[in-house]
Design a protein around this motif. Structure first.
Motif, PDB file in Angstrom:
ATOM      1  N   ALA A  29      -7.511   5.205  60.573  1.00 42.39           N
ATOM      2  CA  ALA A  29      -8.594   4.856  60.670  1.00 42.39           C
ATOM      3  C   ALA A  29      -9.468   5.704  59.662  1.00 42.39           C
ATOM      4  O   ALA A  29     -10.369   5.292  58.936  1.00 42.39           O
ATOM      5  CB  ALA A  29      -9.154   5.407  61.950  1.00 42.39           C
ATOM      6  N   LYS A  30      -9.093   6.704  59.334  1.00 45.96           N
ATOM      7  CA  LYS A  30      -9.458   7.707  58.092  1.00 45.96           C
ATOM      8  C   LYS A  30      -9.126   7.035  56.923  1.00 45.96           C
ATOM      9  O   LYS A  30     -10.206   6.928  55.995  1.00 45.96           O
ATOM     10  CB  LYS A  30      -8.925   9.069  58.299  1.00 45.96           C
ATOM     11  N   ALA A  31      -8.072   6.531  56.708  1.00 47.98           N
ATOM     12  CA  ALA A  31      -7.481   5.946  55.327  1.00 47.98           C
ATOM     13  C   ALA A  31      -8.525   4.852  55.134  1.00 47.98           C
ATOM     14  O   ALA A  31      -8.756   4.504  53.990  1.00 47.98           O
ATOM     15  CB  ALA A  31      -6.123   5.790  55.436  1.00 47.98           C
ATOM     16  N   ALA A  32      -8.881   4.113  56.041  1.00 49.59           N
ATOM     17  CA  ALA A  32      -9.620   2.759  55.752  1.00 49.59           C
ATOM     18  C   ALA A  32     -11.156   3.186  55.721  1.00 49.59           C
ATOM     19  O   ALA A  32     -11.920   2.109  55.560  1.00 49.59           O
ATOM     20  CB  ALA A  32      -9.316   1.891  57.163  1.00 49.59           C
ATOM     21  N   GLY A  33     -11.313   4.248  55.884  1.00 46.95           N
ATOM     22  CA  GLY A  33     -13.047   4.723  55.678  1.00 46.95           C
ATOM     23  C   GLY A  33     -13.808   4.710  56.956  1.00 46.95           C
ATOM     24  O   GLY A  33     -14.909   4.709  56.850  1.00 46.95           O
ATOM     25  N   TYR A  34     -13.245   4.579  58.075  1.00 49.45           N
ATOM     26  CA  TYR A  34     -14.180   4.697  59.253  1.00 49.45           C
ATOM     27  C   TYR A  34     -14.592   5.830  59.780  1.00 49.45           C
ATOM     28  O   TYR A  34     -14.047   7.106  59.338  1.00 49.45           O
ATOM     29  CB  TYR A  34     -13.286   3.932  60.418  1.00 49.45           C
ATOM     30  N   ASP A  35     -15.677   5.890  60.433  1.00 48.49           N
ATOM     31  CA  ASP A  35     -16.493   7.103  60.955  1.00 48.49           C
ATOM     32  C   ASP A  35     -16.145   7.198  62.352  1.00 48.49           C
ATOM     33  O   ASP A  35     -16.193   8.629  63.026  1.00 48.49           O
ATOM     34  CB  ASP A  35     -17.891   6.934  60.874  1.00 48.49           C
ATOM     35  N   ILE A  36     -15.685   6.404  63.239  1.00 51.52           N
ATOM     36  CA  ILE A  36     -15.399   6.168  64.659  1.00 51.52           C
ATOM     37  C   ILE A  36     -14.159   5.600  65.052  1.00 51.52           C
ATOM     38  O   ILE A  36     -13.766   4.761  64.190  1.00 51.52           O
ATOM     39  CB  ILE A  36     -16.631   5.516  65.207  1.00 51.52           C
ATOM     40  N   LEU A  37     -13.420   6.429  65.828  1.00 51.73           N
ATOM     41  CA  LEU A  37     -12.130   5.525  66.309  1.00 51.73           C
ATOM     42  C   LEU A  37     -12.542   5.603  67.820  1.00 51.73           C
ATOM     43  O   LEU A  37     -12.659   6.248  68.255  1.00 51.73           O
ATOM     44  CB  LEU A  37     -11.040   6.530  65.912  1.00 51.73           C
ATOM     45  N   GLU A  38     -12.351   4.300  68.491  1.00 50.51           N
ATOM     46  CA  GLU A  38     -12.318   4.026  69.680  1.00 50.51           C
ATOM     47  C   GLU A  38     -11.216   4.031  70.525  1.00 50.51           C
ATOM     48  O   GLU A  38     -10.066   3.405  69.987  1.00 50.51           O
ATOM     49  CB  GLU A  38     -13.267   2.736  70.001  1.00 50.51           C
ATOM     50  N   LEU A  39     -10.907   4.815  71.548  1.00 49.74           N
ATOM     51  CA  LEU A  39      -9.906   4.759  72.405  1.00 49.74           C
ATOM     52  C   LEU A  39     -10.047   4.318  73.814  1.00 49.74           C
ATOM     53  O   LEU A  39     -11.077   4.821  74.390  1.00 49.74           O
ATOM     54  CB  LEU A  39      -9.474   6.452  72.510  1.00 49.74           C
ATOM     55  N   SER A  40      -9.225   3.353  74.115  1.00 46.88           N
ATOM     56  CA  SER A  40      -9.140   2.836  75.460  1.00 46.88           C
ATOM     57  C   SER A  40      -8.421   3.985  76.346  1.00 46.88           C
ATOM     58  O   SER A  40      -7.646   4.625  76.091  1.00 46.88           O
ATOM     59  CB  SER A  40      -8.410   1.690  75.600  1.00 46.88           C
ATOM     60  N   LEU A  41      -9.163   4.162  77.486  1.00 44.51           N
ATOM     61  CA  LEU A  41      -8.715   5.123  78.484  1.00 44.51           C
ATOM     62  C   LEU A  41      -7.706   4.794  79.505  1.00 44.51           C
ATOM     63  O   LEU A  41      -7.791   5.153  80.819  1.00 44.51           O
ATOM     64  CB  LEU A  41      -9.998   5.990  79.086  1.00 44.51           C
TER      65      LEU A  41
END
Length: 290
Positions: A29-41
């Protein structure tokens, strides 16, 4: 540079939340330039909360938690024992999001996630309002906002349109409850992509963007020009998270629930880079600086 923080669902990279899967998802996610990573719980038995929080902080990523409920833990049920199990799952989810350093828990928080064989009863809806009203108060004490994701008729019988989501939020009556729109579900249930944005207005707190088949953005038939025009018209500056699923990445708990039966892509990181570019360009095309 975009106005909105951009996010991506972790299922693009990994099917669960083991240490190894978290590390992979965060890094990609960081490498692709995103600010948010959503995790399913839905895989919290394998989730090391403290370690995961540090991984997010070290990467400079914001976390969003999401979940739906199971039929044996459904707060829209008329069975008090089933409702109680659902309420406990939601309370645990708020605690986990707080422990992870997140500020938003969203999804189909109001019902089981699956194809219902009956319509929602008045008693079932009253149970939803009661549970989520109490949950919102608890979440507010932890600085967590609740998102009501508008999902399609095949995944819930409680909230299928923006209008229904607003009515439910009104009945819950707490300021930390926001509306969550999703282009995939809107394509099924709404009349168009404009009126839901106009209706929700400043109560919009989160967006999922996905194609009609949940594959590469731009490879399906969704009218993203109208979608982004409408979003821009209401001045939305919140998070936009790309959501896509393929049988190339299998979740032991979610893939069957989401009916992921075929490969729409094989390379998650390449998909992620494409989506980031697609969304960024769409936002830029609708900005005042164009």
């Amino acid at each position: 540079m975009t106005i909105n923080p951009l996010g991506i669902h972790a299922l693009v990279f990994a099917g669960g939340t083991t240490d190894q899967e978290i590390d992979r998802s965060v890094a990609e996610a960081k490498a692709a330039g995103y600010d948010i990573l959503e995790l399913s719980l839905h895989d919290t038995d394998n989730l090391d909360v403290a370690r995961t929080r540090k991984a997010f902080e070290d990467a400079g990523l914001d976390l969003v938690g999401s979940r739906g409920l199971a039929f044996d833990a459904d707060i829209s049920s008329e069975d008090p024992a089933v409702v109680a199990r659902g309420e406990k799952l939601l309370q645990d989810s708020v605690e986990i999001v707080h422990g992870l350093g997140g500020k938003l828990l969203t999804g189909a928080l109001y019902s089981a996630f699956g194809n219902f064989g009956h319509s929602l009863s008045a008693k079932g809806r009253a149970n939803v309002v009661s549970v989520l009203s109490n949950l919102a108060v608890e979440a507010a004490s932890k600085d967590v906002t609740l998102g009501l994701e508008v999902c399609n008729r095949y995944e819930t019988n409680v909230v299928n349109t923006a209008e229904q989501a607003l009515a439910l939020a009104d009945d819950i009556g707490q300021d930390n409850v926001v509306i969550h729109l999703d282009s995939y579900h809107m394509n099924i249930e709404e009349d168009d992509f404009v009126r839901p944005f106009q209706l929700v207005g400043d109560r919009l707190g989160y967006i999922h963007i996905g194609e009609n088949h949940r594959g590469y953005l731009g490879s399906g038939h969704i009218d993203f020009a109208a979608f982004f025009h409408a979003m821009s018209d209401i001045g939305y500056t919140g998070g936009i998270t790309f959501e896509s699923f393929s049988s190339a990445v299998v979740s032991p708990t979610l893939s069957n629930d989401l009916s992921i039966w075929r490969n729409l892509w094989n390379d998650g990181p390449a998909l992620a880079r494409h989506a980031h570019s697609f969304i960024s360009n769409a936002i830029a095309a609708n900005s005042d600086e164009r």
